[in-house]
Design an enzyme around this catalytic site. Sequence first.
Site, short mmCIF file in Angstrom:
data_model
loop_
_atom_site.label_atom_id
_atom_site.label_comp_id
_atom_site.label_asym_id
_atom_site.label_seq_id
_atom_site.Cartn_x
_atom_site.Cartn_y
_atom_site.Cartn_z
N THR A 1 0.81 -1.33 0.06
CA THR A 1 0.14 0.14 0.08
C THR A 1 0.98 1.22 -0.08
O THR A 1 0.40 2.52 0.19
CB THR A 1 -1.06 -0.11 1.29
OG1 THR A 1 -0.15 -0.21 2.29
CG2 THR A 1 -1.93 -1.07 0.88
N GLU A 2 2.11 1.12 -0.04
CA GLU A 2 3.12 2.21 0.03
C GLU A 2 2.52 3.42 -0.95
O GLU A 2 2.59 4.68 -0.46
CB GLU A 2 4.70 1.93 -0.26
CG GLU A 2 5.02 1.02 1.00
CD GLU A 2 5.12 -0.34 0.92
OE1 GLU A 2 5.38 -1.16 1.73
OE2 GLU A 2 3.90 -0.63 0.00
N VAL A 3 2.37 2.98 -2.11
CA VAL A 3 2.27 4.15 -3.32
C VAL A 3 1.06 4.95 -2.83
O VAL A 3 0.94 6.02 -3.46
CB VAL A 3 2.26 3.53 -4.77
CG1 VAL A 3 3.63 3.06 -5.02
CG2 VAL A 3 1.24 2.36 -4.75
N VAL B 1 0.00 5.84 -0.16
CA VAL B 1 0.46 6.94 0.99
C VAL B 1 1.53 7.95 0.54
O VAL B 1 1.91 8.71 1.48
CB VAL B 1 0.28 6.49 2.33
CG1 VAL B 1 -0.91 5.81 2.76
CG2 VAL B 1 1.56 5.37 2.49
#
Length: 245
Positions: A122-124, A126
């Site tokens: 999910t990094e991209v 946030v």
Amino acid sequence: MPVPIGRARTRGVETLSLDDTDRRNALSASLVAALGDALADCGEDPDVRAVVLTHTGNTFSAGADLREPPPPQALVGLLRQLVELPRPVIARVTGHVRAGGLGLLAACDMAVASRAATFAFTEVRVGVAPAVISLPLLPRTDPRALARHYLTGERFGSDEAVRTGLLTAAADDVDEALAPILDGLRRSAPEALAETKRLLTARVLETFDRDAAELTALSARLFASGQAREGMTAFLERRDPAWVV
């Protein structure tokens, strides 16, 4: 306040349980430190033949704790510790795994998950990138499959995680699937296990030696960026970040 790490031992197998359910076992500075201490104990104890890394609650790990994130260097140290531990480490997953938690899975020698588990980078979404966790992930996973999951942040299931190389196996009954693995480790000579693990992890450690400094700097830069501030604020406020179209 120290984060509790559950510990139990059965026939030479030490089980370490992430036990910060209030934060969905997010990788806080305190959890990273506590897990590192527990792993160090296991590595020094000659009676420990193997380590099972598992969790309480319905989430193995929600990724980096946005309220108390560990320094990138501390996460690098924990991932390398898992890779270098002179005992096989097997992840046992019966819940969901997000972002940095996937780095823990990749740093383990094997990983078995329930078919009900879900996964997502999910990094991209946030405003950051899966930088540090790429150290164990990139050498061990299929690059084409990983590209989709890295770039979209989509959720995927256990069967896809096996195909990607993130998991060793997916099963309806995780403990039934783990039983022959643990039996095999108990039947193996401890020194032979340690040397065989060194053979298997050599390429991963080369990646750490070559790329850790660059990826640590990238992680620190992105976490300090304006997009990351917007993305993390939006996440905590349960709204879309400003760039969503």
